[in-house]
Write a protein that holds these residues in place. Structure first.
Motif, PDB file in Angstrom:
ATOM      1  N   LEU A  15      -2.527   1.561  -4.255  1.00 46.84           N
ATOM      2  CA  LEU A  15      -1.399   0.782  -4.734  1.00 46.84           C
ATOM      3  C   LEU A  15      -0.470   1.717  -5.497  1.00 46.84           C
ATOM      4  N   TYR A  28       0.812  -1.207   0.000  1.00 53.83           N
ATOM      5  CA  TYR A  28       0.000   0.000   0.000  1.00 53.83           C
ATOM      6  C   TYR A  28       0.850   1.263   0.000  1.00 53.83           C
ATOM      7  N   ARG A  77      -8.045   1.854  -0.388  1.00 52.04           N
ATOM      8  CA  ARG A  77      -6.635   2.099  -0.130  1.00 52.04           C
ATOM      9  C   ARG A  77      -5.937   2.215  -1.482  1.00 52.04           C
ATOM     10  N   ASP A  96      -7.831  -6.423  -3.714  1.00 41.66           N
ATOM     11  CA  ASP A  96      -6.796  -7.081  -2.915  1.00 41.66           C
ATOM     12  C   ASP A  96      -7.122  -8.570  -2.747  1.00 41.66           C
TER      13      ASP A  96
END
Length: 550
Positions: free
Chosen positions: A134, A108, A132, A178
């Motif tokens: 990447l 992350y 979140r 994910d």
């Protein structure tokens, strides 16, 4: 609405579906039987039988499945039998898939390509605020299969209580998934909204948890192989769209109700939170109780204590004279430096208002299957008492244990442990208060106001700082009673209370409507997704949102 769906499942292992594991389903709502190990049925109790890729189609009743309809179609998937209307098909999901894949665990970053995780997927909607990120350079090396496309089903794939939540991917925005999330991309045989609602249904969740899960409680995850083998009903596409449109419309009504509830809660919280800032602090002393207003409160406080003490002993079946020496005056403030208040307001200890405390902490009663509901800290949610998973004591236990005081409707409930400082009003009816809560009978203040005041950040901060214990924080009763409460002049107190009363009534009305809509949706899913109630010949407007997705 029907009580029993048209699906009949014969399960390999008896203990797999003791509780169907979703949305309040029970064995009375979904017909679940086991013919495993019966040589006459030709089934094996070995889980490998569940993974056999043989399916059979049989018109009319199957000897091992007497509930099948004469004019329906039943398909057997290993030990499972899926009963559908004649015009419908039933297939393993693997037969209609284009792509089933779990995501990849990212490294992350603070910014970059958005990553969908399990906190983004709830039954009520997408929660993209929990995305979140990447790193963009790392994302260039990720295969395209980890980036969902519009109309894909995105399915939570790990953890008890989170596994099985699903949503239809809504747009062409480039986001990754994910490793705790699975992408389901099917052929045009399945409308994605119909597929998603089937997965949400009691039966869909039962099949997911019984057929497709690996691991032990708390550490469970979906098996992609078993996900391929899970059966799914496939009505004609026009009927899928009608079914999805009906359920989508109910979902929209639920979301509108939730938005009204959220807005009303914000207004209610702002009534107190916006009255004064918590930046500036001042040194305060305990209030001067010689004023007529405080003298009136103190007089009523002692009278109510005597009345409650008398009620206590009467409930316990004892005749006692009241020992007035046991009455105690209010404790002082537990903190001397507090935020500045508006003119004519002052900080007072909670104990000024507490005429009587009803404290059953430290006592755990013997529970029973029915009787008088129990209230503990877990029942306090969002400022009210709820009974989602109620516990009971027998009427005789209630009578025997009620020796520390008799709670009344409208008394203030405060949690003193796990967590500290949740507040609610005591509901109408008969209940037994138990561990981790204390019930306070107050005078001189409306408990709607007091409940709101105790939720003010300054007050919650005091409760947090006075709590002890690392694993399970708790607060001692004396520290709780010393809690500083912002106390306005009577006219402002009454005005604030009227606003809170109006908002509580609105919230109660909207929450009741929300509950009714959720019950309606559950019933509709049970009837429509099983073919118990048909939509093929019904004049139902297919929503644009549903058509757009297949």
């Amino acid at each position: 609405m029907s009580e029993d769906p048209d699906f009949d499942m014969e399960v390999v292992e008896d203990d797999e579906l003791d509780e169907l594991g979703a949305d309040g389903a029970s064995s009375s709502e979904e017909t679940v039987r086991s013919d495993a190990g019966n040589p006459e049925k030709g089934y094996s109790s070995d889980r490998r039988a569940q993974n056999q890729d043989s399916t059979t189609t049989q018109k009319g009743p199957i000897p091992s499945n007497p509930s099948n309809k004469e004019d329906g179609e039943a398909r057997r998937f290993g030990p499972f039998t899926l009963d559908v209307p004649e015009e419908w098909r039933a297939e393993r999901q693997g037969k209609v898939k284009q792509l089933f894949t779990r995501g990849k665990q990212p490294t992350y970053a603070e910014d970059g390509v958005p990553v969908i995780n399990q906190e983004c997927i709830y039954w009520n909607d997408w929660h993209f605020g929990n995305l979140r990120f990447l790193d963009r350079e790392e994302a260039k090396d990720w295969p395209e299969k980890y980036f969902p496309k519009k109309d894909d089903i995105i399915l939570n794939s790990t953890g008890q209580g989170t596994l099985g939540r699903a949503q239809v991917y809504p747009d062409e925005e480039r986001r990754a998934v994910d490793s705790h999330v699975t992408i389901l991309r099917t052929t045009d045989d399945l409308n994605p909204y119909f597929h998603r609602y089937f997965l949400e249904s009691n039966l869909g969740q039962a099949l997911l948890y019984s057929m497709c899960v690996n691991g032990s409680t708390g550490q469970i995850e979906l098996s992609k192989t078993r996900l391929d083998l899970m059966p799914v009903p496939i009505p004609p596409l026009p009927e899928q769209r009608k079914i999805a449109s009906v359920l989508y419309a109910v979902d929209q009504a639920i979301q509108k109700t939730e938005a009204i509830i959220e807005q009303a809660e914000k207004i209610r919280d702002g009534v107190i939170n916006g009255l004064f800032e918590i930046d500036g602090v001042e040194k305060v002393s305990s209030p001067d109780y010689n004023s007529p207003r405080f003298q009136s409160i103190l007089s009523r406080r002692e009278e109510t204590w005597e009345e409650s003490e008398r009620e206590r002993w009467e409930a316990a079946g004892e005749k006692r004279s009241i020992d007035s020496t046991k009455y105690t005056s209010p404790l002082g403030l537990g903190k001397k430096r507090l935020p500045e208040l508006p003119d004519d307001w002052e900080w007072v200890p909670l104990d000024l208002f507490v005429a009587y405390d009803i404290d059953y902490r430290g006592k755990t009663p013997p529970y029973s299957d029915a009787g008088v509901p129990v209230i503990s800290s877990g029942n306090l949610q969002e400022g009210k008492v709820v009974f989602e998973d109620p516990r009971y004591v027998s009427p005789s236990t209630y009578d025997e244990w009620l020796d520390r005081g008799v709670p009344r409707e409208g008394d203030l409930i405060v949690t003193t442990e796990a967590p500290v400082g949740k507040v609610a009003l005591y509901p109408e009816g008969k209940y037994l208060p138990t561990r981790r809560i204390i019930v306070l009978r107050t005078v001189g203040v409306d408990n709607r106001y007091l409940k709101a005041a105790m939720n003010h950040p300054a007050v919650q901060n005091y409760l947090a700082t006075q709590s002890r214990g690392t694993t399970v924080p708790r607060i001692l009763k004396d520290y709780l009673l010393r809690t500083p409460i912002p106390f306005p002049p009577q006219k402002e107190h009454d005005q604030i209370t009227e606003v809170l009363k109006h908002l509580d009534a609105k919230l109660g009305k909207e929450r009741s409507a929300q509950s009714r809509l959720k019950r309606l949706k559950t019933g509709l899913m049970q009837d429509l997704l099983t073919g118990k109630v048909r939509t093929a010949d019904k004049a139902i407007d297919v929503l644009d949102e549903v058509v757009e997705h297949g």
